[in-house]
Design an enzyme around this catalytic site. Structure first.
Site, PDB file in Angstrom:
ATOM      1  CG  ASN A   1       0.305  15.310 -12.072  1.00 36.29           C
ATOM      2  OD1 ASN A   1      -0.867  15.643 -12.125  1.00 36.29           O
ATOM      3  ND2 ASN A   1       0.720  14.106 -12.403  1.00 36.29           N
TER       4      ASN A   1
ATOM      5  CB  SER B   1       6.469  13.870 -17.563  1.00 35.87           C
ATOM      6  OG  SER B   1       6.230  12.501 -17.390  1.00 35.87           O
TER       7      SER B   1
ATOM      8  CG  ASP C   1      -1.524  11.963 -14.946  1.00 36.29           C
ATOM      9  OD1 ASP C   1      -2.047  11.005 -15.549  1.00 36.29           O
ATOM     10  OD2 ASP C   1      -0.733  11.810 -13.997  1.00 36.29           O
TER      11      ASP C   1
ATOM     12  CG  HIS D   1      -3.153  12.717 -10.382  1.00 41.10           C
ATOM     13  ND1 HIS D   1      -4.047  11.808  -9.855  1.00 41.10           N
ATOM     14  CD2 HIS D   1      -2.255  11.978 -11.098  1.00 41.10           C
ATOM     15  CE1 HIS D   1      -3.710  10.583 -10.235  1.00 41.10           C
ATOM     16  NE2 HIS D   1      -2.628  10.661 -10.983  1.00 41.10           N
TER      17      HIS D   1
ATOM     18  CG  HIS E   1      -0.737   7.420  -7.674  1.00 39.21           C
ATOM     19  ND1 HIS E   1      -0.570   6.258  -8.382  1.00 39.21           N
ATOM     20  CD2 HIS E   1      -1.143   8.351  -8.574  1.00 39.21           C
ATOM     21  CE1 HIS E   1      -0.825   6.471  -9.668  1.00 39.21           C
ATOM     22  NE2 HIS E   1      -1.164   7.740  -9.811  1.00 39.21           N
TER      23      HIS E   1
ATOM     24  CG  ASP F   1     -15.164  20.878   9.055  1.00 38.71           C
ATOM     25  OD1 ASP F   1     -16.248  21.437   9.303  1.00 38.71           O
ATOM     26  OD2 ASP F   1     -14.375  20.489   9.930  1.00 38.71           O
TER      27      ASP F   1
ATOM     28  CG  HIS G   1      -5.678   6.359 -11.937  1.00 36.94           C
ATOM     29  ND1 HIS G   1      -5.622   6.908 -13.198  1.00 36.94           N
ATOM     30  CD2 HIS G   1      -4.573   6.790 -11.302  1.00 36.94           C
ATOM     31  CE1 HIS G   1      -4.519   7.613 -13.319  1.00 36.94           C
ATOM     32  NE2 HIS G   1      -3.862   7.555 -12.180  1.00 36.94           N
TER      33      HIS G   1
ATOM     34  CE1 TYR H   1     -12.314  26.236  11.796  1.00 35.87           C
ATOM     35  CE2 TYR H   1     -11.193  27.142   9.882  1.00 35.87           C
ATOM     36  CZ  TYR H   1     -11.189  26.349  11.014  1.00 35.87           C
ATOM     37  OH  TYR H   1     -10.042  25.660  11.358  1.00 35.87           O
TER      38      TYR H   1
END
Lengths: 232, 232, 232, 232
Positions: free
Chosen positions: B27, B43, B74, B93, B95, B118, B167, B225
């Site tokens: 999310n 959710s 979350d 966030h 996984h 970087d 997690h 850059y």
């Protein structure tokens, strides 16, 4: 049972879309508990040309009720699971790469993190190896019995997957598509567990509190993940 | 806040396009500092059918201000980060596989090379594990506090990501899309760090001079850059 | 130089198509030896919207001759290579995952098999680390010098790539597209070398005869791979 | 032989579709046993623009009978296999990543599970390394002889693939497409065997009963996998 046929086809195609099957190596099925009939993928037929009508309907004894093709050779394993686990509505079997590697390594997948805990309320167990006599006669059925024995003291609804030693994973769920989703999540979890071991060979399972927290925020009475209407 | 809604949706979709999320596991959110309002993914809703109107708007206390769906579970973690890190405009966030594996292995990602340098001006840290009492009550909020404690002596704008032990990662940035980009780069860096360990288990972090050189040629006053107009 | 611009754009896009670059992390260039001019990717511009006119033309001193955008910040490294290696017509720099991991692990890639031998007539070397003073002043130029020193006793046309320690690979070739192809092959070889070590940590390099056989059947006077008209 | 040309083209394209070849690194061929003629991919030609007419037809001595392009430089290896293994109708050679890594590590692939057993009735063997004199003269032909020597005591129809030490795999089958499929399955099996070792460095091969069961349920007189009409 046109609806169940469509659901089972969709579950099989989900396995393909998520990259879990090579050629014809995998099969999903579904059951109508009311009619006592199972719909399963035909054996050795390419997914891309599979139609609902190609699926095979059998009774719980494995007798073909509808369909012109042979059912998946793993049908007897599915039937044992349907008979032993009354709460499930679908079963998916794949040779997905990482889950299969764990099965080949004959190691249960420890719960290394919350991704695992979100879907499996404990380590994903591995069966014991079959005896030679279990292999020579009724091999596929005995594979099912080995799975069921593994779950003697485990709640099959809280850990909806298993690694069959030397073989590959089976997953299940309340319906065919959810069994496929559990197979997908199992592969994801198996892959991350493999990487975890590569980074820290001594990595340990997470604690009970965190494991419970994550599983129970997604499953059961007090779950609060997702939208209310999506709950089952 | 139609613009912020679009930005947050875009950040969420960027996570999908870059292969960082499976199903609904991830999310992104964004904040309007002026209004004190946060926009976040709902959710458990599939990305492919998410529209700007599905996003949820809350205040910094988590009260829903606009939107018919439940916000991501979350959300409390995001809110803690917005309150503790005043310079950030977005949080993501995921996984993602390799970053999650480092989180599961409970190891900070050392800076093995310039790709890391970087974007992250130091190792990407891992939080300590939560206590049982922090898990049982206000778990998601306590996850945020654990992150903030980890950054007590670290500049959150110079290391815009963290691994939550057991997690998965959180990343942030000046706006939602940049937080998603940082999540993507974190995964890229985590993957290469994993391979680096596989080639040389004794690999060490790069020296301070090289680390500074790369981070500062991309960030801050003397950066050179990219194109001048693209600077923030 | 519209042709060279097109060739350089094509080389940059080949890096993207083959999955070697994330975001803007990479750059290809080409040189017109007759005019003494170099065409290179602009710094920090997304590949998907890059047009031939966005490319930057500089002389061998790095002075911009055509183009409104800043050239890649790695331009000075490219220029050193063009000056030191008179036979090359293109240079490609990426942060491709496995080659970068070898660079981060500071290990040369041994020639574990014929895939490597087909394109690299020896191990792919890794540079020594730069001194702090080489990093603080003229860093990108000094990176080029470190590469050139690494090839003091190596034929750059027979091993058209290098790993810059703690950083990432550079590859070159007779023209821009071939430099990109060498970057692609390097990544392929680096990946298989990584897997080889995972299967057999004691794996050794192949013998001289096999190495020569494969390199020379593809390169040089007596080559017999490919079609006659494709030879250069 | 327009049919065989189409079949061989299709086998070559299957290698590309399944991700087994980079650039032109691979080749499939087929044989008409009745005519004693072999159809093979031309050397160094891009797959995307290959037409049936580009394929090269040779006799079993390697003399070109039809076609304007040079045949694959690996043709002599294919010819040795066709002469030594009278039951095969197609040969596929790739540098697929994991199978090549096993070849580079000079280790046979143990049968770690039923996915392997389904297609290979024993470990996939690795050849001994060629002598310098075998490399300097008639290298490609000697590669074929090394394969044939490896199968002195192995049934080539029960283990339709080999790892050439320091080089890469060859696979074969009753027709060109099946040889390509065997190359695909070999890569799949090689990848899972690599992961298996990563999880359990002491993993052992499966027992004889399970190996026989799986191979024989798919192959031979008493097979019961797939549909009756699909049997050969």
């Amino acid at each position: 049972m046109p609806d169940l046929r469509r659901e089972v086809l969709e579950a099989n195609l989900e396995l393909v879309r998520k990259g879990l099957v090579l050629f014809t190596f995998g099969n999903s099925s579904g059951i109508s508990r009311k009619k006592g009939l199972v719909v399963i993928k035909p054996s050795g037929v390419a997914y891309e040309r599979m139609k609902p009508a190609d699926l095979v309907v059998t009774d719980l004894g494995g007798k073909i009720v509808e369909g012109k093709l042979r059912p998946s050779s793993d049908l007897p394993t599915h039937l044992v699971l349907y008979k032993a686990f009354p709460g499930i509505g679908g079963v998916s079997h794949t040779h997905s790469e990482y889950a299969t590697a764990w099965a080949q390594a004959r190691r249960a997948i420890p719960c290394f993190g919350t991704t695992h805990a979100d879907s499996f309320h404990g380590p994903v167990p591995v069966t014991v190896e079959l005896q030679d006599t279990e292999i020579s006669e009724n091999y596929e059925e005995n594979t099912g019995h080995a799975i069921v024995r593994t779950f003697r003291d485990i709640d099959y609804s809280a850990i909806p997957a298993v690694l069959v030693a030397n073989h590959a994973p089976f997953a299940w769920g309340p319906d065919p598509l959810e069994s496929a989703h559990n197979a997908v999540i199992l592969e994801f979890v198996a892959r991350m567990a493999y990487f975890t071991l590569g980074i820290n060979a001594q990595a340990g399972a997470i604690g009970r509190s965190l494991h419970d927290k994550h599983f129970l925020r997604k499953h059961g009475r007090d779950s609060y993940y997702g939208q209310p209407k999506e709950k089952k």
